[in-house]
Design an enzyme around this catalytic site. Structure first.
Site, mmCIF file in Angstrom:
data_model
loop_
_atom_site.group_PDB
_atom_site.id
_atom_site.type_symbol
_atom_site.label_atom_id
_atom_site.label_comp_id
_atom_site.label_asym_id
_atom_site.label_seq_id
_atom_site.Cartn_x
_atom_site.Cartn_y
_atom_site.Cartn_z
ATOM 1 N N SER A 1 0.925 -1.050 -0.153
ATOM 2 C CA SER A 1 0.062 0.655 0.415
ATOM 3 C C SER A 1 0.493 0.802 -0.030
ATOM 4 C CB SER A 1 -0.823 -0.105 0.776
ATOM 5 O OG SER A 1 -1.633 0.982 0.809
ATOM 6 N N ASN A 2 0.391 2.612 0.737
ATOM 7 C CA ASN A 2 1.438 3.478 0.526
ATOM 8 C C ASN A 2 0.677 4.791 1.460
ATOM 9 O OD1 ASN A 2 -1.522 5.068 -0.706
ATOM 10 N ND2 ASN A 2 -0.783 4.289 -1.837
ATOM 11 N N HIS A 3 1.128 5.687 1.872
ATOM 12 C CA HIS A 3 0.519 6.820 2.606
ATOM 13 C C HIS A 3 -0.105 7.355 3.103
ATOM 14 C CE1 HIS A 3 4.574 5.256 4.811
ATOM 15 N NE2 HIS A 3 5.816 5.484 3.582
#
Length: 406
Positions: free
Chosen positions: A218-220
Site C-alpha cells: 500500500s502507500n501513505h
C-alpha cells in the site's frame, strides 16, 4: 473573517448556541465567544456542570451578554430552561470544546445534561471542536464516535497538533478560536448551489494489494485531500459519489460513499459510477502494481531472499479519460522529482482537463498533513498556489471545476 466589512459582519443576525464541556481547553471558549460576538452573532452559552470547574459562568455571561444555562431549571424560582426552545432558537449549535465523553454520549443518544438534551433537540447545523489527549483522540472508540456523528451530519472541526495538557505532543489540541469562528462563518454563509444537478465522482485514499492473508502492499495516503474535495463539491449542490480506499475519515455530509480495498475493486467501482456522471476527480493513490498471485496461507520465512512477481493494475484514470467525451476529468500527480514534466505528461496521457500537482519536496504538502501546496496545470498554462489548508485547496479545485462545467 477579518476581511468582512465592519458594516456587514459575517454573522450579523445569526444565533449561535455555544456549548462548553469539561476540558482544560474551555478557557479558549472565552476568546471564541468574543470572536463570534464581534462577527455580529447573538451568542447564548450552555455549559455542562463540569465545565464550570474550568471557566466560570460569570466570565461567559459577561462576554456573551446573556445568562449562562447549566441546569434544566433554575433552583431559585423553578424556571425551566427549555432544551427544545434552545434548539429552535439557534442557527448553529457549536460545542467547543467537545470532550471524548460528550462525543460518546452524543453518538449514543444519551441525554443526561442540558447540553446533550439540547443537541438531541437541535434542528440547526451542529458543529463540534474535539479537545482531548492524543491517545484518547486516536482511540478507535473516539474515532468511531466521530464517524457516527459525521454520518448524521455533525460537522467536525478537526483538532490540531501541538503540546497538550498532559505534557505530551500530538493531535487532540482543540482548534484555535479564530479557526473555529471562521468554520462557523463558512457553515452559515449562504452558499450558491452552483453545482446543483451535477453528478461527480471523487476517488480518495490508498488501495491495498494483498500478498497473503496477513501482508499487503500500500502507500501513505490518508484520503484527507479527496474527502475535502468530496465535501466541498457536495456543499455546492453536486451529487457526489466518493469511491474510497481504507481510511479512518468520517464520510462528508451529503456524500454517497463506496468503500473498496484493492485497485481492481476501485477500478470497477469508479467505472461503474462514472456511467451517467458529469465528471470525476481522481485523487486516490492507486497501486500501479499488484502481486501476480495471492497466497491463501501466510508465507513463512525461509532461508535466502524471496521474489514477488507483480503485474500492472488497470489504469482507472486512463480508462475514464478514453471514454470521457465532453465530461470533466481532473487528476492528481504527487511527485518527488521532475515534477512539472511528469505532471504534464500525465495530463496528456490520461486526457485530463487539468491536473493538480504537489511535490513531497515541499514542506507541508503531500500525505498525512492538513495542508497542501499545489499547482494547477492545464493546456493553457499553470497556476501555483501557496501552502494552505486542504479544505481551502478543495475550494479552489471546486472553483476550477465550476468554470469548466459552465
Amino acid at each position: 473573517m477579518a476581511s468582512e466589512s465592519a458594516a456587514n459582519p459575517p454573522l450579523a443576525g445569526k444565533h449561535i448556541l455555544l456549548g462548553i464541556t469539561g476540558s482544560i481547553a474551555a478557557y479558549k471558549a472565552a476568546v471564541l465567544c468574543r470572536l463570534l460576538k464581534t462577527a455580529g452573532a447573538d451568542v447564548r452559552v450552555v455549559m455542562t456542570p463540569l465545565a464550570k470547574q474550568f471557566i466560570t459562568p460569570l466570565t461567559m455571561a459577561t462576554l456573551s451578554k446573556n445568562p449562562i444555562l447549566v441546569e434544566f431549571f433554575d433552583p431559585e424560582n423553578g424556571a425551566w430552561n427549555s432544551h427544545v426552545s434552545l434548539g429552535e432558537w439557534a442557527d448553529c449549535y457549536l460545542i467547543a470544546p467537545a470532550t471524548a465523553n460528550t462525543l460518546a454520549k452524543m453518538a449514543g443518544g444519551i441525554a443526561d445534561n442540558l447540553l446533550l438534551t439540547t443537541y438531541l433537540s437541535a434542528r440547526c447545523p451542529v458543529a463540534v471542536a474535539p479537545a482531548m489527549d492524543l491517545d484518547m483522540y486516536a482511540h478507535e472508540a473516539t474515532q468511531q464516535n466521530l464517524r457516527t456523528l459525521a454520518r448524521r451530519g455533525v460537522h467536525i472541526v478537526e483538532p490540531g497538533d501541538g503540546e497538550l495538557a498532559s505534557g505530551l505532543t500530538g493531535k487532540g489540541r482543540m482548534a484555535e478560536p479564530d479557526r473555529i469562528a471562521a468554520f462557523v462563518g463558512d457553515l452559515l454563509r449562504e452558499k450558491k448551489k452552483s453545482l446543483q444537478g451535477k453528478r461527480l465522482i471523487v476517488t480518495a485514499g490508498a488501495t491495498i494489494e494483498a500478498i497473503d492473508p496477513v501482508r499487503f502492499i500500500s502507500n501513505h495516503s490518508t484520503g484527507k485531500m479527496g474527502y475535502a474535495i468530496a465535501g466541498e463539491l457536495a456543499g455546492r449542490g453536486a451529487e457526489v459519489t466518493l469511491v474510497t480506499g481504507r481510511t479512518s475519515l468520517p464520510t462528508p455530509a451529503g456524500v454517497e460513499r463506496v468503500d473498496v480495498l484493492s485497485a481492481a475493486e476501485m477500478y470497477d467501482a469508479a467505472v461503474r459510477a462514472f456511467d451517467g456522471a458529469d465528471g470525476a476527480v481522481m485523487c486516490a493513490a492507486v497501486a500501479d502494481y499488484t502481486p501476480e498471485s495471492v497466497s491463501e496461507t501466510k508465507i513463512k520465512k525461509c532461508d535466502g531472499d524471496m521474489c514477488i512477481t507483480l503485474r500492472r493494475t488497470r489504469d482507472i484514470a486512463a480508462e475514464l479519460g478514453a471514454h470521457k467525451g465532453s465530461r470533466l476529468l481532473a487528476g492528481f500527480a504527487l511527485e518527488t522529482h521532475d515534477e512539472e514534466a511528469h505532471a504534464e505528461a500525465k495530463l496528456a496521457k490520461k486526457n485530463f482537463d487539468f491536473i493538480v500537482l504537489n511535490s513531497l519536496r515541499d514542506a507541508g504538502a503531500g500525505f498525512r498533513g492538513d495542508t497542501n501546496k499545489v499547482t494547477f496545470i492545464d493546456r493553457a498554462g499553470r497556476e501555483e498556489l501557496p501552502l494552505m489548508p486542504k479544505r481551502e485547496v478543495a475550494a479552489r479545485i471546486a472553483d476550477k471545476i465550476e468554470k469548466i462545467l459552465k
